[in-house]
Design a protein around this motif. Sequence first.
Motif, PDB file in Angstrom:
ATOM      1  N   PHE A  84      10.018  -8.418  -3.123  1.00 40.49           N
ATOM      2  CA  PHE A  84       8.654  -7.942  -3.325  1.00 40.49           C
ATOM      3  C   PHE A  84       7.708  -8.884  -2.594  1.00 40.49           C
ATOM      4  O   PHE A  84       7.911 -10.095  -2.578  1.00 40.49           O
ATOM      5  N   LEU A  85       6.681  -8.317  -2.015  1.00 39.56           N
ATOM      6  CA  LEU A  85       5.560  -9.073  -1.465  1.00 39.56           C
ATOM      7  C   LEU A  85       4.446  -8.965  -2.488  1.00 39.56           C
ATOM      8  O   LEU A  85       4.148  -7.873  -2.972  1.00 39.56           O
ATOM      9  N   TRP A  86       3.847 -10.084  -2.852  1.00 42.89           N
ATOM     10  CA  TRP A  86       2.797 -10.043  -3.861  1.00 42.89           C
ATOM     11  C   TRP A  86       1.541 -10.747  -3.362  1.00 42.89           C
ATOM     12  O   TRP A  86       1.597 -11.600  -2.484  1.00 42.89           O
ATOM     13  N   VAL A  87       0.429 -10.370  -3.949  1.00 43.51           N
ATOM     14  CA  VAL A  87      -0.860 -11.027  -3.759  1.00 43.51           C
ATOM     15  C   VAL A  87      -1.481 -11.199  -5.142  1.00 43.51           C
ATOM     16  O   VAL A  87      -1.168 -10.445  -6.064  1.00 43.51           O
ATOM     17  N   ALA A  88      -2.327 -12.189  -5.276  1.00 50.46           N
ATOM     18  CA  ALA A  88      -2.939 -12.444  -6.581  1.00 50.46           C
ATOM     19  C   ALA A  88      -4.313 -13.067  -6.390  1.00 50.46           C
ATOM     20  O   ALA A  88      -4.628 -13.615  -5.335  1.00 50.46           O
ATOM     21  N   GLY A  89      -5.109 -12.969  -7.445  1.00 51.06           N
ATOM     22  CA  GLY A  89      -6.384 -13.657  -7.440  1.00 51.06           C
ATOM     23  C   GLY A  89      -7.611 -12.791  -7.639  1.00 51.06           C
ATOM     24  O   GLY A  89      -8.732 -13.303  -7.677  1.00 51.06           O
ATOM     25  N   ARG A  90      -7.431 -11.487  -7.786  1.00 48.37           N
ATOM     26  CA  ARG A  90      -8.569 -10.602  -8.029  1.00 48.37           C
ATOM     27  C   ARG A  90      -8.031  -9.287  -8.585  1.00 48.37           C
ATOM     28  O   ARG A  90      -6.840  -9.095  -8.707  1.00 48.37           O
ATOM     29  N   GLY A  91      -8.919  -8.381  -8.899  1.00 49.40           N
ATOM     30  CA  GLY A  91      -8.494  -7.049  -9.318  1.00 49.40           C
ATOM     31  C   GLY A  91      -8.107  -6.227  -8.097  1.00 49.40           C
ATOM     32  O   GLY A  91      -8.767  -6.301  -7.063  1.00 49.40           O
ATOM     33  N   PHE A  92      -7.041  -5.472  -8.212  1.00 50.86           N
ATOM     34  CA  PHE A  92      -6.570  -4.655  -7.095  1.00 50.86           C
ATOM     35  C   PHE A  92      -6.604  -3.187  -7.479  1.00 50.86           C
ATOM     36  O   PHE A  92      -6.392  -2.837  -8.631  1.00 50.86           O
ATOM     37  N   GLU A  93      -6.850  -2.354  -6.474  1.00 46.64           N
ATOM     38  CA  GLU A  93      -6.947  -0.913  -6.695  1.00 46.64           C
ATOM     39  C   GLU A  93      -5.871  -0.185  -5.908  1.00 46.64           C
ATOM     40  O   GLU A  93      -5.091  -0.800  -5.185  1.00 46.64           O
ATOM     41  N   GLU A  94      -5.870   1.130  -6.027  1.00 43.35           N
ATOM     42  CA  GLU A  94      -4.873   1.954  -5.350  1.00 43.35           C
ATOM     43  C   GLU A  94      -4.915   1.769  -3.827  1.00 43.35           C
ATOM     44  O   GLU A  94      -3.878   1.727  -3.168  1.00 43.35           O
ATOM     45  N   GLY A  95      -6.106   1.636  -3.281  1.00 43.50           N
ATOM     46  CA  GLY A  95      -6.240   1.420  -1.829  1.00 43.50           C
ATOM     47  C   GLY A  95      -5.591   0.110  -1.395  1.00 43.50           C
ATOM     48  O   GLY A  95      -4.970   0.040  -0.335  1.00 43.50           O
ATOM     49  N   ASP A  96      -5.734  -0.924  -2.223  1.00 45.78           N
ATOM     50  CA  ASP A  96      -5.090  -2.207  -1.931  1.00 45.78           C
ATOM     51  C   ASP A  96      -3.573  -2.046  -1.939  1.00 45.78           C
ATOM     52  O   ASP A  96      -2.870  -2.598  -1.093  1.00 45.78           O
ATOM     53  N   GLU A  97      -3.092  -1.282  -2.896  1.00 43.73           N
ATOM     54  CA  GLU A  97      -1.646  -1.042  -3.014  1.00 43.73           C
ATOM     55  C   GLU A  97      -1.119  -0.321  -1.772  1.00 43.73           C
ATOM     56  O   GLU A  97      -0.081  -0.689  -1.219  1.00 43.73           O
ATOM     57  N   HIS A  98      -1.843   0.676  -1.330  1.00 49.47           N
ATOM     58  CA  HIS A  98      -1.426   1.424  -0.145  1.00 49.47           C
ATOM     59  C   HIS A  98      -1.397   0.514   1.086  1.00 49.47           C
ATOM     60  O   HIS A  98      -0.422   0.506   1.858  1.00 49.47           O
ATOM     61  N   LEU A  99      -2.444  -0.264   1.276  1.00 47.43           N
ATOM     62  CA  LEU A  99      -2.530  -1.168   2.417  1.00 47.43           C
ATOM     63  C   LEU A  99      -1.422  -2.217   2.373  1.00 47.43           C
ATOM     64  O   LEU A  99      -0.755  -2.478   3.376  1.00 47.43           O
ATOM     65  N   LEU A 100      -1.202  -2.818   1.206  1.00 48.96           N
ATOM     66  CA  LEU A 100      -0.169  -3.836   1.084  1.00 48.96           C
ATOM     67  C   LEU A 100       1.228  -3.243   1.273  1.00 48.96           C
ATOM     68  O   LEU A 100       2.108  -3.887   1.841  1.00 48.96           O
ATOM     69  N   SER A 101       1.433  -2.015   0.834  1.00 50.32           N
ATOM     70  CA  SER A 101       2.726  -1.347   1.048  1.00 50.32           C
ATOM     71  C   SER A 101       3.006  -1.155   2.535  1.00 50.32           C
ATOM     72  O   SER A 101       4.133  -1.382   2.994  1.00 50.32           O
ATOM     73  N   ARG A 102       2.003  -0.747   3.267  1.00 51.23           N
ATOM     74  CA  ARG A 102       2.176  -0.587   4.721  1.00 51.23           C
ATOM     75  C   ARG A 102       2.456  -1.937   5.377  1.00 51.23           C
ATOM     76  O   ARG A 102       3.304  -2.056   6.256  1.00 51.23           O
ATOM     77  N   PHE A 103       1.736  -2.962   4.932  1.00 47.86           N
ATOM     78  CA  PHE A 103       1.957  -4.304   5.462  1.00 47.86           C
ATOM     79  C   PHE A 103       3.377  -4.776   5.129  1.00 47.86           C
ATOM     80  O   PHE A 103       4.061  -5.370   5.965  1.00 47.86           O
ATOM     81  N   ALA A 104       3.846  -4.500   3.906  1.00 44.29           N
ATOM     82  CA  ALA A 104       5.190  -4.909   3.489  1.00 44.29           C
ATOM     83  C   ALA A 104       6.263  -4.219   4.325  1.00 44.29           C
ATOM     84  O   ALA A 104       7.303  -4.816   4.627  1.00 44.29           O
ATOM     85  N   THR A 105       6.033  -2.977   4.703  1.00 34.93           N
ATOM     86  CA  THR A 105       6.990  -2.266   5.558  1.00 34.93           C
ATOM     87  C   THR A 105       7.095  -2.953   6.922  1.00 34.93           C
ATOM     88  O   THR A 105       8.190  -3.206   7.421  1.00 34.93           O
ATOM     89  N   ALA A 106       5.946  -3.273   7.503  1.00 36.81           N
ATOM     90  CA  ALA A 106       5.947  -3.984   8.786  1.00 36.81           C
ATOM     91  C   ALA A 106       6.589  -5.364   8.623  1.00 36.81           C
ATOM     92  O   ALA A 106       7.374  -5.805   9.471  1.00 36.81           O
ATOM     93  N   GLY A 107       6.265  -6.039   7.523  1.00 41.57           N
ATOM     94  CA  GLY A 107       6.846  -7.356   7.264  1.00 41.57           C
ATOM     95  C   GLY A 107       8.353  -7.306   7.108  1.00 41.57           C
ATOM     96  O   GLY A 107       9.072  -8.191   7.598  1.00 41.57           O
ATOM     97  N   GLY A 108       8.852  -6.280   6.430  1.00 36.07           N
ATOM     98  CA  GLY A 108      10.296  -6.133   6.268  1.00 36.07           C
ATOM     99  C   GLY A 108      10.994  -5.970   7.609  1.00 36.07           C
ATOM    100  O   GLY A 108      12.044  -6.555   7.852  1.00 36.07           O
ATOM    101  N   ARG A 109      10.395  -5.207   8.474  1.00 36.42           N
ATOM    102  CA  ARG A 109      10.976  -5.033   9.812  1.00 36.42           C
ATOM    103  C   ARG A 109      10.948  -6.354  10.590  1.00 36.42           C
ATOM    104  O   ARG A 109      11.896  -6.688  11.299  1.00 36.42           O
ATOM    105  N   ALA A 110       9.861  -7.101  10.466  1.00 37.64           N
ATOM    106  CA  ALA A 110       9.778  -8.396  11.146  1.00 37.64           C
ATOM    107  C   ALA A 110      10.838  -9.366  10.608  1.00 37.64           C
ATOM    108  O   ALA A 110      11.470 -10.089  11.380  1.00 37.64           O
ATOM    109  N   LEU A 111      11.038  -9.361   9.298  1.00 31.85           N
ATOM    110  CA  LEU A 111      12.047 -10.244   8.708  1.00 31.85           C
ATOM    111  C   LEU A 111      13.453  -9.842   9.125  1.00 31.85           C
ATOM    112  O   LEU A 111      14.295 -10.706   9.394  1.00 31.85           O
TER     113      LEU A 111
END
Length: 165
Positions: free
Chosen positions: A116-143
């Motif tokens: 899992f890729l996580w972020v912390a430190g504020r309230g997160f919304e559905e848009g944040d989840e969508h953006l982070l999911s896309r980033f995690a997909t790219a990150g998984g490919r990079a890893l």
Amino acid sequence: MPNNRVDIAMRELITAFSCLEVADVIERLARAAAAVAGTAYAGFVHVDALRRDARPVHMHAPPGDPLRVRPWLTGSGVLKELAAADEAVRLAPDDAMDEPGFLAVPVPAWARDHPFLWVAGRGFEEGDEHLLSRFATAGGRALEGAGGLEAAVRLLRGVRSFRSR
């Protein structure tokens, strides 16, 4: 002369493929995830294949960890929640309970357990989840790519040492 060409070619490949190390990619991804999410905290958690245990593998945080995310991560029960989760986990911040606000998304394409890729430190919304999911997909490919290059370097070193005998 042919051995010299082989040695040069192998050295060039090994040097080119050695530019990326998985640990460095993890650090860069965590730092970028924090920036993308508009917070100072991000990291990776690995969940074992049996989904019994989750452990933090990397954390990007400001010096001194002012929100005390590190102890919260290990002591709050969020790791147990991630161990059982198949999808994103989003927790609202709660000052009374010293909960910093948390969002974790699975990292698809990276074949090591269930990260899992996580972020912390504020309230997160559905848009944040969508953006982070896309980033995690790219990150998984990079890893995956960085891990593949590390494996290629090990194989090339073996070829080179065998060839020089």
